[in-house]
Write a protein that holds these residues in place. Sequence first.
Motif, PDB file in Angstrom:
ATOM      1  N   THR A   1     -43.052 -26.492  -8.327  1.00  0.00           N
ATOM      2  CA  THR A   1     -41.641 -26.746  -8.596  1.00  0.00           C
ATOM      3  C   THR A   1     -40.956 -25.412  -8.822  1.00  0.00           C
ATOM      4  OG1 THR A   1     -42.043 -27.002 -10.965  1.00  0.00           O
ATOM      5  CG2 THR A   1     -42.052 -29.012  -9.626  1.00  0.00           C
ATOM      6  N   GLN A   2     -39.722 -25.340  -8.408  1.00  0.00           N
ATOM      7  CA  GLN A   2     -38.937 -24.124  -8.588  1.00  0.00           C
ATOM      8  C   GLN A   2     -37.889 -24.390  -9.659  1.00  0.00           C
ATOM      9  OE1 GLN A   2     -39.144 -21.002  -7.054  1.00  0.00           O
ATOM     10  NE2 GLN A   2     -37.611 -20.478  -8.559  1.00  0.00           N
ATOM     11  N   GLU A   3     -37.913 -23.603 -10.707  1.00  0.00           N
ATOM     12  CA  GLU A   3     -36.899 -23.742 -11.744  1.00  0.00           C
ATOM     13  C   GLU A   3     -35.558 -23.265 -11.195  1.00  0.00           C
ATOM     14  OE1 GLU A   3     -36.409 -24.894 -14.975  1.00  0.00           O
ATOM     15  OE2 GLU A   3     -38.294 -25.874 -14.517  1.00  0.00           O
ATOM     16  N   ILE A   4     -34.541 -24.005 -11.485  1.00  0.00           N
ATOM     17  CA  ILE A   4     -33.203 -23.636 -11.043  1.00  0.00           C
ATOM     18  C   ILE A   4     -32.497 -22.935 -12.200  1.00  0.00           C
ATOM     19  CG2 ILE A   4     -30.975 -24.505 -10.285  1.00  0.00           C
ATOM     20  CD1 ILE A   4     -32.484 -26.827  -8.989  1.00  0.00           C
ATOM     21  N   GLN A   5     -32.011 -21.746 -11.926  1.00  0.00           N
ATOM     22  CA  GLN A   5     -31.261 -20.991 -12.923  1.00  0.00           C
ATOM     23  C   GLN A   5     -29.781 -21.291 -12.726  1.00  0.00           C
ATOM     24  OE1 GLN A   5     -31.438 -16.742 -12.478  1.00  0.00           O
ATOM     25  NE2 GLN A   5     -30.623 -16.372 -14.512  1.00  0.00           N
ATOM     26  N   VAL A   6     -29.125 -21.789 -13.768  1.00  0.00           N
ATOM     27  CA  VAL A   6     -27.707 -22.126 -13.693  1.00  0.00           C
ATOM     28  C   VAL A   6     -26.886 -20.967 -14.245  1.00  0.00           C
ATOM     29  CG1 VAL A   6     -25.907 -23.725 -14.441  1.00  0.00           C
ATOM     30  CG2 VAL A   6     -28.192 -24.595 -13.915  1.00  0.00           C
ATOM     31  N   ILE A   7     -25.937 -20.502 -13.452  1.00  0.00           N
ATOM     32  CA  ILE A   7     -25.000 -19.465 -13.866  1.00  0.00           C
ATOM     33  C   ILE A   7     -23.650 -20.156 -14.005  1.00  0.00           C
ATOM     34  CG2 ILE A   7     -23.962 -17.233 -13.315  1.00  0.00           C
ATOM     35  CD1 ILE A   7     -27.018 -17.087 -13.558  1.00  0.00           C
ATOM     36  N   LEU A   8     -23.091 -20.134 -15.223  1.00  0.00           N
ATOM     37  CA  LEU A   8     -21.846 -20.853 -15.506  1.00  0.00           C
ATOM     38  C   LEU A   8     -20.688 -19.881 -15.689  1.00  0.00           C
ATOM     39  CD1 LEU A   8     -20.357 -23.514 -16.216  1.00  0.00           C
ATOM     40  CD2 LEU A   8     -21.102 -23.144 -18.588  1.00  0.00           C
TER      41      LEU A   8
ATOM     42  N   VAL B   1     -22.063 -22.429 -11.155  1.00  0.00           N
ATOM     43  CA  VAL B   1     -21.116 -23.482 -11.504  1.00  0.00           C
ATOM     44  C   VAL B   1     -19.829 -22.820 -11.986  1.00  0.00           C
ATOM     45  CG1 VAL B   1     -20.648 -25.451 -13.011  1.00  0.00           C
ATOM     46  CG2 VAL B   1     -22.980 -25.040 -12.184  1.00  0.00           C
ATOM     47  N   ILE B   2     -18.731 -23.177 -11.365  1.00  0.00           N
ATOM     48  CA  ILE B   2     -17.426 -22.718 -11.837  1.00  0.00           C
ATOM     49  C   ILE B   2     -16.759 -23.921 -12.486  1.00  0.00           C
ATOM     50  CG2 ILE B   2     -15.210 -21.684 -11.251  1.00  0.00           C
ATOM     51  CD1 ILE B   2     -16.572 -20.341  -8.872  1.00  0.00           C
ATOM     52  N   ASP B   3     -16.702 -23.882 -13.819  1.00  0.00           N
ATOM     53  CA  ASP B   3     -16.116 -24.962 -14.617  1.00  0.00           C
ATOM     54  C   ASP B   3     -14.621 -24.673 -14.768  1.00  0.00           C
ATOM     55  OD1 ASP B   3     -15.263 -26.757 -16.547  1.00  0.00           O
ATOM     56  OD2 ASP B   3     -17.085 -26.559 -17.758  1.00  0.00           O
TER      57      ASP B   3
END
Length: 117
Positions: A4-11, A42-44
């Motif tokens: 599995t590949q961990e997904i790094q979230v950049i907010l 992610v652009i919130d």
Amino acid sequence: MTLTQEIQVILFKPQGSIDLEGGTALSEQMAAIAPQPHQLWVIDLAGVDFMDSSGLVPLVTGLKEARQSGCRLVLCNVQARVRLILELTQLDSVFEIFDTYEDILSTVKNNSLVLAG
């Protein structure tokens, strides 16, 4: 054996207006982080109440760079006035737009959000 590949979230959470000044600030924030494969940008836009054409430039540039790097860029919490700009420019069909940040996380958790690569 399953890998599995961990997904790094950049907010990114821009605030106020994404116009020439706000767009430049967003561009600088995004340029400070080199997109990598298996990242989710992610652009919130919850805090953004206005966007003009110069504000579209960092979004489109960021999307292009993300795709070229094998990472994914999505938008969430798009306010009505900003959504209208995206619809008028037909960019709403180019960007992945989620209602909330939590929707993105639940999609990632359910493995139905597959990173480009």
